[in-house]
Design an enzyme around this catalytic site. Sequence first.
Site, PDB file in Angstrom:
ATOM      1  N   ASP A 150       1.284   3.784  -3.290  1.00 21.93           N
ATOM      2  CA  ASP A 150       0.823   5.173  -3.195  1.00 21.93           C
ATOM      3  C   ASP A 150       1.929   6.157  -3.586  1.00 21.93           C
ATOM      4  O   ASP A 150       1.704   7.108  -4.343  1.00 21.93           O
ATOM      5  CB  ASP A 150       0.356   5.482  -1.761  1.00 21.93           C
ATOM      6  CG  ASP A 150      -0.934   4.754  -1.385  1.00 21.93           C
ATOM      7  OD1 ASP A 150      -1.625   4.267  -2.297  1.00 21.93           O
ATOM      8  OD2 ASP A 150      -1.250   4.679  -0.185  1.00 21.93           O
ATOM      9  N   GLU A 169       0.834  -1.203   0.000  1.00 20.58           N
ATOM     10  CA  GLU A 169       0.000   0.000   0.000  1.00 20.58           C
ATOM     11  C   GLU A 169       0.873   1.258   0.000  1.00 20.58           C
ATOM     12  O   GLU A 169       0.702   2.157  -0.818  1.00 20.58           O
ATOM     13  CB  GLU A 169      -0.905  -0.015   1.244  1.00 20.58           C
ATOM     14  CG  GLU A 169      -1.875   1.127   1.284  1.00 20.58           C
ATOM     15  CD  GLU A 169      -2.706   1.173   0.022  1.00 20.58           C
ATOM     16  OE1 GLU A 169      -2.415   2.030  -0.829  1.00 20.58           O
ATOM     17  OE2 GLU A 169      -3.609   0.351  -0.136  1.00 20.58           O
ATOM     18  N   SER A 211      -7.244   1.736  -4.088  1.00 19.89           N
ATOM     19  CA  SER A 211      -6.016   2.295  -3.513  1.00 19.89           C
ATOM     20  C   SER A 211      -5.158   3.026  -4.519  1.00 19.89           C
ATOM     21  O   SER A 211      -4.451   3.963  -4.171  1.00 19.89           O
ATOM     22  CB  SER A 211      -5.122   1.127  -3.072  1.00 19.89           C
ATOM     23  OG  SER A 211      -5.296   0.895  -1.753  1.00 19.89           O
TER      24      SER A 211
END
Length: 520
Positions: free
Chosen positions: A253, A249, A450
Amino acid sequence: MTKHPLPGSERQLAPGSKVVAQCDPSETIQVVVVLRRKDEQQFAQMMKKIEAGAADAKLLTRDELEQRFGASAEDIAKLKAFATQHGLTVVREDASARTVVLSGKIDQFQKAFDVQLQHYEHQSMGRFRGRTGAISVPDDLHGVVTAVLGLDDRPQARPHFRIRPPFQPARAQPASSFTPLQLASLYQFPQGDGSGQCIGIVELGGGYRTADLDNYFASLGVRSPKVVSVGVDQSGNHPTGDPNGPDSEVTLDIEIAGAIAPAATIAVYFTTNSDAGFIDAVSQAVHDKTNKPSVISISWGAPESVWTAQSMKAFNDVLQSAAAIGVTVCAASGDSGSGDGVGDGSDHVDFPASSPYVLACGGTSLQGSGQSVSHEVVWNDGANGGASGGGVSGAFPVPAWQEGLSASAAQGGKQALTGRGVPDVAGDASPLTGYDVIVDGNNTVVGGTSAVAPLWAALIARINGAKGAPVGFVNPKLYKASGACNDITQGNNGSYAATTGWDACTGLGSPNGVKVAAAL
């Protein structure tokens, strides 16, 4: 002295959890106390204009927000007196964020707030410290304290990423993948590199390795952006070495936002996965006078049904403050379709995506090359493959800019919105058409909503950089601008179907970056 239950602080026993031990009364913990806003009425009037997208809506600076609408010195003094009385120490006070962090022994907190803390065990949440019933505050803090967070430290949210499975799925479309730059090109992002901007990214665990980032940006021929790690509540950048865990994650990002806006500073706010940690990290990002993010990306969330009312209100207040100072917040709408992974057969939306102060980002499945998208539908790879989160909020009313809209059901028929509709916009999210990234030394393909939050955040950073000023709360403008997004009209996310115009799968659609820039 009378005690008053704090509205919305009631906790139920989480289904499937059992008490396994009493807490050690001498263990030291930290708790975040949120105080009311000064001049709430004037703030509400000002927000009405911002929410309506009024031309004369005035944005505040971070300093003005603190001076006019922070916590009052009087309220902070009352809380400090209460802390002293119970032997609690003040670790940090922040008038602009209206938070005071207290430290003390469990026994002291139990007496101070009239709670009993116990250790619980739960199949999916593991072991956590929890409580049942309400939190109570004394007379002189009644109406002054709006939330007490962190007595309960259960994991609050989950990351919304999906790693492409190694097996070949049984579907006609062959798997493909894109770099963030290829997607920026497909989605016609305007020129720019986010110069002069800071993108804030909130993470509830895991970490990044600088070597991964350097290798990744070098492989794209992009200079490495400046990445700053900001630790919140005793957390920091701690890569676990597990590419299937939160490292994916964090790295995803940074790599997506950094590839598209390499001249922006990327400030990563690391915190613990609890409601206290999550809210405090977003609050620190919003109020950060050092890095000053103009856009914040959040790829974590949980169904509205698992939040307490006090936590949701405290979080929503932080997001409202972001809108007041012109910070755009992009949040992933979830990867488990219209049920949001609750598994009770009902529809649920994810929070914070369902807050009316964020740009909620749903998911599509995409085919295309160069600058043209040849086919784009709702992301729905089946029960185990994931699907775009979306639906109708049970917690927030219909915002001004969604009035008159309806949600189309997958079974046919339309229903006027009864609450805030989710998502607002969308972008490529299927792992089968996912993003090429490097995590923990491995080249991998990742999808999930995400990926869509940092994609939109990077677009906003490019627009802000070119404009030399933040576009701020974008929702009213985007809903007014017809044609700024590529309308997705095929597919469903379970209960809801894509249709012409806004829908509860992909919102207004995926970005046409140049048109989005013109609209903002």
